[in-house]
Design a protein around this motif. Structure first.
Motif, PDB file in Angstrom:
ATOM      1  N   TYR A  83      13.635   2.048   1.361  1.00 32.34           N
ATOM      2  CA  TYR A  83      12.386   1.284   1.282  1.00 32.34           C
ATOM      3  C   TYR A  83      11.191   2.145   1.693  1.00 32.34           C
ATOM      4  O   TYR A  83      10.145   2.118   1.048  1.00 32.34           O
ATOM      5  CB  TYR A  83      12.441   0.045   2.178  1.00 32.34           C
ATOM      6  CG  TYR A  83      13.106  -1.149   1.544  1.00 32.34           C
ATOM      7  CD1 TYR A  83      12.468  -1.891   0.560  1.00 32.34           C
ATOM      8  CD2 TYR A  83      14.374  -1.548   1.947  1.00 32.34           C
ATOM      9  CE1 TYR A  83      13.076  -2.992  -0.014  1.00 32.34           C
ATOM     10  CE2 TYR A  83      14.993  -2.650   1.383  1.00 32.34           C
ATOM     11  CZ  TYR A  83      14.339  -3.371   0.405  1.00 32.34           C
ATOM     12  OH  TYR A  83      14.942  -4.457  -0.156  1.00 32.34           O
ATOM     13  N   ALA A  84      11.348   2.880   2.774  1.00 34.36           N
ATOM     14  CA  ALA A  84      10.253   3.722   3.268  1.00 34.36           C
ATOM     15  C   ALA A  84       9.890   4.788   2.237  1.00 34.36           C
ATOM     16  O   ALA A  84       8.708   5.062   2.007  1.00 34.36           O
ATOM     17  CB  ALA A  84      10.643   4.365   4.592  1.00 34.36           C
ATOM     18  N   LYS A  85      10.890   5.358   1.611  1.00 35.78           N
ATOM     19  CA  LYS A  85      10.645   6.388   0.603  1.00 35.78           C
ATOM     20  C   LYS A  85       9.877   5.804  -0.583  1.00 35.78           C
ATOM     21  O   LYS A  85       8.928   6.407  -1.080  1.00 35.78           O
ATOM     22  CB  LYS A  85      11.976   6.984   0.142  1.00 35.78           C
ATOM     23  CG  LYS A  85      11.841   8.232  -0.669  1.00 35.78           C
ATOM     24  CD  LYS A  85      13.203   8.849  -0.929  1.00 35.78           C
ATOM     25  CE  LYS A  85      13.066  10.175  -1.631  1.00 35.78           C
ATOM     26  NZ  LYS A  85      14.365  10.818  -1.838  1.00 35.78           N
ATOM     27  N   ARG A  86      10.280   4.611  -1.027  1.00 35.71           N
ATOM     28  CA  ARG A  86       9.592   3.955  -2.143  1.00 35.71           C
ATOM     29  C   ARG A  86       8.138   3.649  -1.812  1.00 35.71           C
ATOM     30  O   ARG A  86       7.267   3.758  -2.661  1.00 35.71           O
ATOM     31  CB  ARG A  86      10.300   2.651  -2.522  1.00 35.71           C
ATOM     32  CG  ARG A  86      11.433   2.862  -3.474  1.00 35.71           C
ATOM     33  CD  ARG A  86      11.910   1.532  -4.020  1.00 35.71           C
ATOM     34  NE  ARG A  86      13.338   1.463  -3.748  1.00 35.71           N
ATOM     35  CZ  ARG A  86      14.017   0.376  -3.470  1.00 35.71           C
ATOM     36  NH1 ARG A  86      13.416  -0.783  -3.421  1.00 35.71           N
ATOM     37  NH2 ARG A  86      15.297   0.424  -3.240  1.00 35.71           N
ATOM     38  N   ARG A  87       7.907   3.240  -0.574  1.00 33.76           N
ATOM     39  CA  ARG A  87       6.542   2.894  -0.155  1.00 33.76           C
ATOM     40  C   ARG A  87       5.759   4.107   0.330  1.00 33.76           C
ATOM     41  O   ARG A  87       4.598   3.981   0.709  1.00 33.76           O
ATOM     42  CB  ARG A  87       6.593   1.847   0.951  1.00 33.76           C
ATOM     43  CG  ARG A  87       7.025   0.487   0.420  1.00 33.76           C
ATOM     44  CD  ARG A  87       6.948  -0.579   1.455  1.00 33.76           C
ATOM     45  NE  ARG A  87       5.632  -0.649   2.072  1.00 33.76           N
ATOM     46  CZ  ARG A  87       5.351  -1.371   3.140  1.00 33.76           C
ATOM     47  NH1 ARG A  87       6.287  -2.087   3.711  1.00 33.76           N
ATOM     48  NH2 ARG A  87       4.148  -1.382   3.645  1.00 33.76           N
ATOM     49  N   LYS A  88       6.418   5.257   0.347  1.00 33.24           N
ATOM     50  CA  LYS A  88       5.803   6.507   0.811  1.00 33.24           C
ATOM     51  C   LYS A  88       5.213   6.338   2.205  1.00 33.24           C
ATOM     52  O   LYS A  88       4.046   6.619   2.459  1.00 33.24           O
ATOM     53  CB  LYS A  88       4.740   6.984  -0.179  1.00 33.24           C
ATOM     54  CG  LYS A  88       5.309   7.312  -1.532  1.00 33.24           C
ATOM     55  CD  LYS A  88       4.250   7.748  -2.495  1.00 33.24           C
ATOM     56  CE  LYS A  88       4.907   8.010  -3.847  1.00 33.24           C
ATOM     57  NZ  LYS A  88       3.963   8.237  -4.891  1.00 33.24           N
ATOM     58  N   THR A  89       6.057   5.835   3.095  1.00 25.36           N
ATOM     59  CA  THR A  89       5.638   5.614   4.473  1.00 25.36           C
ATOM     60  C   THR A  89       6.734   6.048   5.429  1.00 25.36           C
ATOM     61  O   THR A  89       7.846   6.373   5.015  1.00 25.36           O
ATOM     62  CB  THR A  89       5.263   4.131   4.707  1.00 25.36           C
ATOM     63  OG1 THR A  89       4.663   4.005   5.993  1.00 25.36           O
ATOM     64  CG2 THR A  89       6.470   3.221   4.628  1.00 25.36           C
ATOM     65  N   ASN A  90       6.412   6.032   6.679  1.00 26.47           N
ATOM     66  CA  ASN A  90       7.330   6.402   7.745  1.00 26.47           C
ATOM     67  C   ASN A  90       8.265   5.232   8.046  1.00 26.47           C
ATOM     68  O   ASN A  90       7.850   4.074   7.993  1.00 26.47           O
ATOM     69  CB  ASN A  90       6.482   6.749   8.977  1.00 26.47           C
ATOM     70  CG  ASN A  90       7.292   7.187  10.151  1.00 26.47           C
ATOM     71  OD1 ASN A  90       8.074   6.415  10.688  1.00 26.47           O
ATOM     72  ND2 ASN A  90       7.093   8.420  10.550  1.00 26.47           N
ATOM     73  N   ILE A  91       9.501   5.529   8.396  1.00 24.05           N
ATOM     74  CA  ILE A  91      10.476   4.488   8.730  1.00 24.05           C
ATOM     75  C   ILE A  91       9.976   3.634   9.893  1.00 24.05           C
ATOM     76  O   ILE A  91      10.093   2.413   9.873  1.00 24.05           O
ATOM     77  CB  ILE A  91      11.848   5.107   9.073  1.00 24.05           C
ATOM     78  CG1 ILE A  91      12.454   5.741   7.829  1.00 24.05           C
ATOM     79  CG2 ILE A  91      12.787   4.075   9.657  1.00 24.05           C
ATOM     80  CD1 ILE A  91      13.699   6.551   8.103  1.00 24.05           C
ATOM     81  N   GLY A  92       9.402   4.261  10.894  1.00 26.60           N
ATOM     82  CA  GLY A  92       8.899   3.532  12.057  1.00 26.60           C
ATOM     83  C   GLY A  92       7.815   2.537  11.685  1.00 26.60           C
ATOM     84  O   GLY A  92       7.786   1.413  12.188  1.00 26.60           O
ATOM     85  N   VAL A  93       6.926   2.938  10.794  1.00 28.78           N
ATOM     86  CA  VAL A  93       5.852   2.049  10.338  1.00 28.78           C
ATOM     87  C   VAL A  93       6.451   0.836   9.636  1.00 28.78           C
ATOM     88  O   VAL A  93       6.068  -0.310   9.892  1.00 28.78           O
ATOM     89  CB  VAL A  93       4.883   2.798   9.390  1.00 28.78           C
ATOM     90  CG1 VAL A  93       3.915   1.841   8.723  1.00 28.78           C
ATOM     91  CG2 VAL A  93       4.143   3.888  10.143  1.00 28.78           C
ATOM     92  N   LEU A  94       7.413   1.087   8.769  1.00 27.70           N
ATOM     93  CA  LEU A  94       8.053   0.012   8.013  1.00 27.70           C
ATOM     94  C   LEU A  94       8.787  -0.963   8.935  1.00 27.70           C
ATOM     95  O   LEU A  94       8.617  -2.182   8.827  1.00 27.70           O
ATOM     96  CB  LEU A  94       9.027   0.608   6.999  1.00 27.70           C
ATOM     97  CG  LEU A  94       9.678  -0.352   6.027  1.00 27.70           C
ATOM     98  CD1 LEU A  94       8.636  -0.994   5.127  1.00 27.70           C
ATOM     99  CD2 LEU A  94      10.710   0.384   5.194  1.00 27.70           C
ATOM    100  N   VAL A  95       9.572  -0.438   9.847  1.00 27.51           N
ATOM    101  CA  VAL A  95      10.329  -1.294  10.771  1.00 27.51           C
ATOM    102  C   VAL A  95       9.379  -2.099  11.648  1.00 27.51           C
ATOM    103  O   VAL A  95       9.596  -3.290  11.884  1.00 27.51           O
ATOM    104  CB  VAL A  95      11.311  -0.456  11.618  1.00 27.51           C
ATOM    105  CG1 VAL A  95      11.922  -1.285  12.732  1.00 27.51           C
ATOM    106  CG2 VAL A  95      12.400   0.132  10.740  1.00 27.51           C
ATOM    107  N   ASN A  96       8.298  -1.485  12.117  1.00 30.63           N
ATOM    108  CA  ASN A  96       7.316  -2.222  12.918  1.00 30.63           C
ATOM    109  C   ASN A  96       6.684  -3.359  12.126  1.00 30.63           C
ATOM    110  O   ASN A  96       6.485  -4.453  12.655  1.00 30.63           O
ATOM    111  CB  ASN A  96       6.239  -1.284  13.456  1.00 30.63           C
ATOM    112  CG  ASN A  96       6.695  -0.557  14.696  1.00 30.63           C
ATOM    113  OD1 ASN A  96       7.255  -1.155  15.599  1.00 30.63           O
ATOM    114  ND2 ASN A  96       6.465   0.736  14.730  1.00 30.63           N
ATOM    115  N   GLU A  97       6.373  -3.121  10.858  1.00 34.31           N
ATOM    116  CA  GLU A  97       5.822  -4.185  10.010  1.00 34.31           C
ATOM    117  C   GLU A  97       6.807  -5.342   9.904  1.00 34.31           C
ATOM    118  O   GLU A  97       6.427  -6.507  10.037  1.00 34.31           O
ATOM    119  CB  GLU A  97       5.514  -3.656   8.609  1.00 34.31           C
ATOM    120  CG  GLU A  97       4.298  -2.780   8.524  1.00 34.31           C
ATOM    121  CD  GLU A  97       4.082  -2.223   7.119  1.00 34.31           C
ATOM    122  OE1 GLU A  97       4.756  -2.670   6.163  1.00 34.31           O
ATOM    123  OE2 GLU A  97       3.234  -1.327   6.983  1.00 34.31           O
TER     124      GLU A  97
END
Length: 71
Positions: A39-53
């Protein structure tokens, strides 16, 4: 380990920082980590950012659910 230690030259509070913010490590199971990485790769974001969201959304949802049940 020694029987006694000499603290006569010690400095009280030398390593005490009352306002320090500690980051707690969270270890994901490998299957969960794999999905989160995708998911993080698809959204081009950091794993930590995604999990926090996701966690913020879950917390908000839980808070809303509690408010509804109490009334």
């Amino acid at each position: 380990m020694k029987k006694e230690y000499d603290f006569s030259k010690g400095e009280r509070g030398k390593f005490y920082f009352p306002d320090i913010e500690l980051n707690i490590p969270v270890y994901l199971d490998s299957d969960v980590a794999s999905v989160v990485q995708q998911y993080a790769k698809r959204r081009k974001t950091n794993i930590g950012v995604l999990v926090n969201e996701w966690l913020r959304r879950d917390i908000e949802s839980m808070n809303q659910s509690r408010k509804l049940k109490v009334r």
